[in-house]
Scaffold this active site. Sequence first.
Site, PDB file in Angstrom:
ATOM      1  N   GLU A 288       0.930  -1.164  -0.026  1.00  0.00           N
ATOM      2  CA  GLU A 288      -0.179  -0.004   0.024  1.00  0.00           C
ATOM      3  C   GLU A 288       0.831   1.096  -0.080  1.00  0.00           C
ATOM      4  OE1 GLU A 288      -4.370  -1.122   1.853  1.00  0.00           O
ATOM      5  OE2 GLU A 288      -3.008   0.083   3.094  1.00  0.00           O
ATOM      6  N   HIS A 309       8.688 -26.520  -1.428  1.00  0.00           N
ATOM      7  CA  HIS A 309       7.923 -27.850  -2.188  1.00  0.00           C
ATOM      8  C   HIS A 309       6.817 -27.269  -3.043  1.00  0.00           C
ATOM      9  CE1 HIS A 309      10.436 -30.595   0.101  1.00  0.00           C
ATOM     10  NE2 HIS A 309      10.674 -29.674   0.868  1.00  0.00           N
ATOM     11  N   LYS A 423     -14.088  -0.551  -3.900  1.00  0.00           N
ATOM     12  CA  LYS A 423     -15.051  -0.181  -3.066  1.00  0.00           C
ATOM     13  C   LYS A 423     -16.293   0.655  -3.649  1.00  0.00           C
ATOM     14  CE  LYS A 423     -12.322   0.645   0.982  1.00  0.00           C
ATOM     15  NZ  LYS A 423     -11.812   1.635   1.838  1.00  0.00           N
TER      16      LYS A 423
END
Length: 447
Positions: A288, A309, A423
């Site tokens: 951010e 792995h 949003k």
Amino acid sequence: MKDILSINLKNAEGFVPSEEVFALAQQSVRHLEILKEGTGAGSDFLGWLTLPCDIAAQFDKIEKKAKQLRSVSDTTVVIGIGGSYLGAKAVIEALSHSFTPLLKKKHHEIIFAGQNICEDYMSDLLEILEDRNYSIIVISKSGTTTEPAIAFRMLKDNLEKKIGKQKTAERIVAITDEKKGALRSLAETNGYETFVIPDNIGGRYSVLTPVGLLPIAVSGIDIRALVKGALSMEEATVNNKNGAANPVLIYAAARNLVLRTGRPVEILVGFTPKLHYFSEWWKQLFGESEGKDGKGIFPASVDFTTDLHSMGQYIQDGQRILFETIISVKEPGKKLIIPLEKDDSDQLNYLAGKRLSEVNHNAETGTILAHNDGNVPVIKIEIPMLDEYYTGQLIYFFELACAVSGYILDVNPFDQPGVEAYKKNMFALLNKPGFEEAGKKLKERLK
Ligand code: PA5
């Protein structure tokens, strides 16, 4: 006096010479000055710089509340997302027993909610809470974030049905803005106890405010030791004008120089699952703060040896766009010896008598050398142990390094304008009042 974490560039040296790192670190002293003077981009959000000292005034209040929540309930649900969630989650996971929920001895359970909108997660949580005697800490700086607001509405409703409105109000703590936002109004109307998130501290820099410290204290972790560690890092770095001896400046400089070699992805690596959520916190902090204006190092993370792995192949041999930063913990908190087996049918007797950590350390060294051979620069951050003190150091170290690194990149490390885009679309698609026009346009695009 305890040590300060150290930074080891040996395995980055072949990619960026240390003299260059030290030179950029020295130039970056000016970014420290700009931060202290408050003259750089985002300077309204610098409260975290002196937080290790400033927060001491609230220790008593936080610890008192934590004690009370532990005494009236067996579980605390901590509601929040992003910076209002990850810091507490990171510290609690790093410093608690790996199997806390399964411990036989009596303990206070911390459960997180409001960090997603998943119906199954909430249903499962409500099921678990049926026979729990729980309290709620609801955290939202803006007081208007949708995910925690929905979770709070549902959990409050659940608790009110169980124990009534009055008792529920006594079980709720709200951590939010001093004046603004729906959560502040709710708290005032219903008489919830509150803690304030200062205006000048952004979500991702708020772990050492009550946002992180109250849930951490409720979990039983020593918040004073955590903050003491952060303070030791502040004292060692903020006024340290010797670039080559300032770990924060060295790290900020090294990662930027590695970026300039064409490696835009930094992977934070831990060799203990306890650091998993610390990496999640770190990813938010750097993602951010730096990811804007078409710039920024993409923060990724892995837990080794587990992910050797799964992701090991790509790191060793895929596109050469990566570098690694390892958090290397010297001494685990507990000791275990690998036993000798008479017939050695699993052919592991060459390890008999060794500590598990010795195997893990050799895995770490082997991985660093292998990845170096695969053209991956590795920066190593070394701490003696993973305790409150060094976790506090790591927090402040990365916060300050992130601010300096953002200034090296020439971005504002304290805003997050990009977070709003999803949003707006979500509100428009859900017909939130005020978003009707945007909703029509989006629905056209979906036809
Ligand atoms: O770092 C940030 O600012 C964000 O991640 C916020 O913490 C997150 O969006 C939650 O915001 P709020 O605390 O206002 O609910």
